[in-house]
Design a protein around this motif. Structure first.
Motif, PDB file in Angstrom:
ATOM      1  N   ASP A   1       7.466   1.714  -7.238  1.00 27.01           N
ATOM      2  CA  ASP A   1       6.438   3.066  -7.865  1.00 27.01           C
ATOM      3  C   ASP A   1       7.312   4.084  -7.767  1.00 27.01           C
ATOM      4  O   ASP A   1       8.344   4.059  -6.626  1.00 27.01           O
TER       5      ASP A   1
ATOM      6  N   ASP B   1       7.892   6.854  -7.312  1.00 29.10           N
ATOM      7  CA  ASP B   1       7.802   8.461  -6.210  1.00 29.10           C
ATOM      8  C   ASP B   1       7.842   7.654  -4.163  1.00 29.10           C
ATOM      9  O   ASP B   1       7.589   7.925  -3.801  1.00 29.10           O
ATOM     10  N   ASN B   2       8.065   6.411  -4.256  1.00 26.73           N
ATOM     11  CA  ASN B   2       7.935   5.677  -2.776  1.00 26.73           C
ATOM     12  C   ASN B   2       9.686   5.766  -2.833  1.00 26.73           C
ATOM     13  O   ASN B   2      10.467   5.717  -2.739  1.00 26.73           O
TER      14      ASN B   2
ATOM     15  N   HIS C   1       5.090   5.185   1.107  1.00 29.98           N
ATOM     16  CA  HIS C   1       3.958   5.779  -0.398  1.00 29.98           C
ATOM     17  C   HIS C   1       4.329   7.049  -0.028  1.00 29.98           C
ATOM     18  O   HIS C   1       3.146   7.815   0.191  1.00 29.98           O
ATOM     19  N   THR C   2       5.302   7.938   0.221  1.00 24.66           N
ATOM     20  CA  THR C   2       5.915   9.285  -0.432  1.00 24.66           C
ATOM     21  C   THR C   2       5.002   9.603  -1.546  1.00 24.66           C
ATOM     22  O   THR C   2       4.945   9.071  -2.348  1.00 24.66           O
TER      23      THR C   2
HETATM   24 MN    MN Z   1       2.868   7.328  -5.890  1.00 27.68          MN
END
Ligand code: MN
Ligand code: UDP
Length: 237
Positions: free
Chosen positions: A103, A105-106, A214-215
């Motif tokens: 993803d 944002d990870n 999973h930030t």
């Molecule tokens: Mn995410």
């Protein structure tokens, strides 16, 4: 001869998109033999995204496939239409290599790339910052995956996060698919591959190390611009 890693990133337009993708781009630029597939959740490929991709100097594919209109509610499956488009692209264009869903944002440790590159069928590893337990991980006994530690079991065969597994392209069946069911995307995808528990290759020192997180980024809130007329009058009086 290193296998290619196909890094599939679904993304969608919002104020955080360019910073998220910039940070991810700067991680991927350290990785040899990587092909970045960025799949836009909109009807046309975004110019901002295209500019980031071009500047990486990496091999990449930029596609767009918006979510169907009915999924614009609240708890909708996120990034499914665009991941599906990436899957079709891979089925038509790649005959070997390793697929990973990353993803936008990870946060990913460079060490993980060397490990997932060796995936024979499906490899799995812990993901940090997930749910109430703070980590989602396969449970490993004698070098074999025997179950899953995840705060949301949700009647799943493979209770893993999207960032917690990699798939060898040769194991990617024509039947491979991802459903529009929030929370079940990973499990149903892995089931669609005909995956069995004994086929899973545990990575990250038998799933004892966290190499991906999973930030989440706090959503930017537009400031409301208001002028206090009364105060201005006081000042000018
Ligand atoms: Mn995410
Ligand atoms: N995403 C998308 N369309 C959306 C919402 C999310 O393509 O409408 C993408 C997003 O860019 C990310 C992935 O799907 O790569 C997961 O979304 P998000 O990070 O918002 O979900 P969470 O991590 O909170 O489950």
């Amino acid at each position: 001869d290193l296998k290619m890693i196909y890094y599939v990133t679904p993304t969608y337009p919002r104020p955080e998109q360019v910073p998220e993708l910039t940070r991810l781009a700067h991680t991927l630029m350290h990785v040899p033999k990587i092909h970045w597939i960025v799949a836009d959740d909109q009807s046309l490929c975004s110019k901002d995204v295209a500019d980031i991709l071009r500047r990486t100097g990496l091999p990449y594919t930029h596609i767009s496939s918006p979510k169907p209109y009915i999924y614009k509610g609240t708890n909708f499956p996120r990034g499914v239409a665009n991941r599906r488009a990436a899957l079709s692209w891979l089925q038509e264009n790649a005959d070997d290599g390793v697929l990973y869903f990353g993803d936008d944002d990870n946060t990913i440790d460079l060490q993980l790339f060397g490990e997932i590159r060796l995936t024979k069928k499906v490899s799995m590893f812990p993901v940090g910052l997930i749910g109430d337990y703070g980590v989602s991980s396969p449970v490993v006994k004698d070098g074999k995956v025997v179950g899953f530690f995840d705060s949301w079991p949700g009647s799943r065969m493979f209770a893993v996060d999207m960032a917690g597994f990699a798939v060898n392209i040769e194991f990617l069946k024509p039947s491979a698919n991802m459903p529009y069911i929030a929370g079940h995307e990973e499990d149903r995808f892995l089931v669609s591959l005909g995956l069995k528990l004994e086929d899973i290759e545990p990575l990250a020192a038998n799933c004892s190390k966290v190499l991906v997180w999973h930030t989440k980024t706090v959503k930017y809130k537009k400031p409301t611009l208001r002028v206090d007329i009364k105060k201005l009058e006081d000042v000018t009086a």
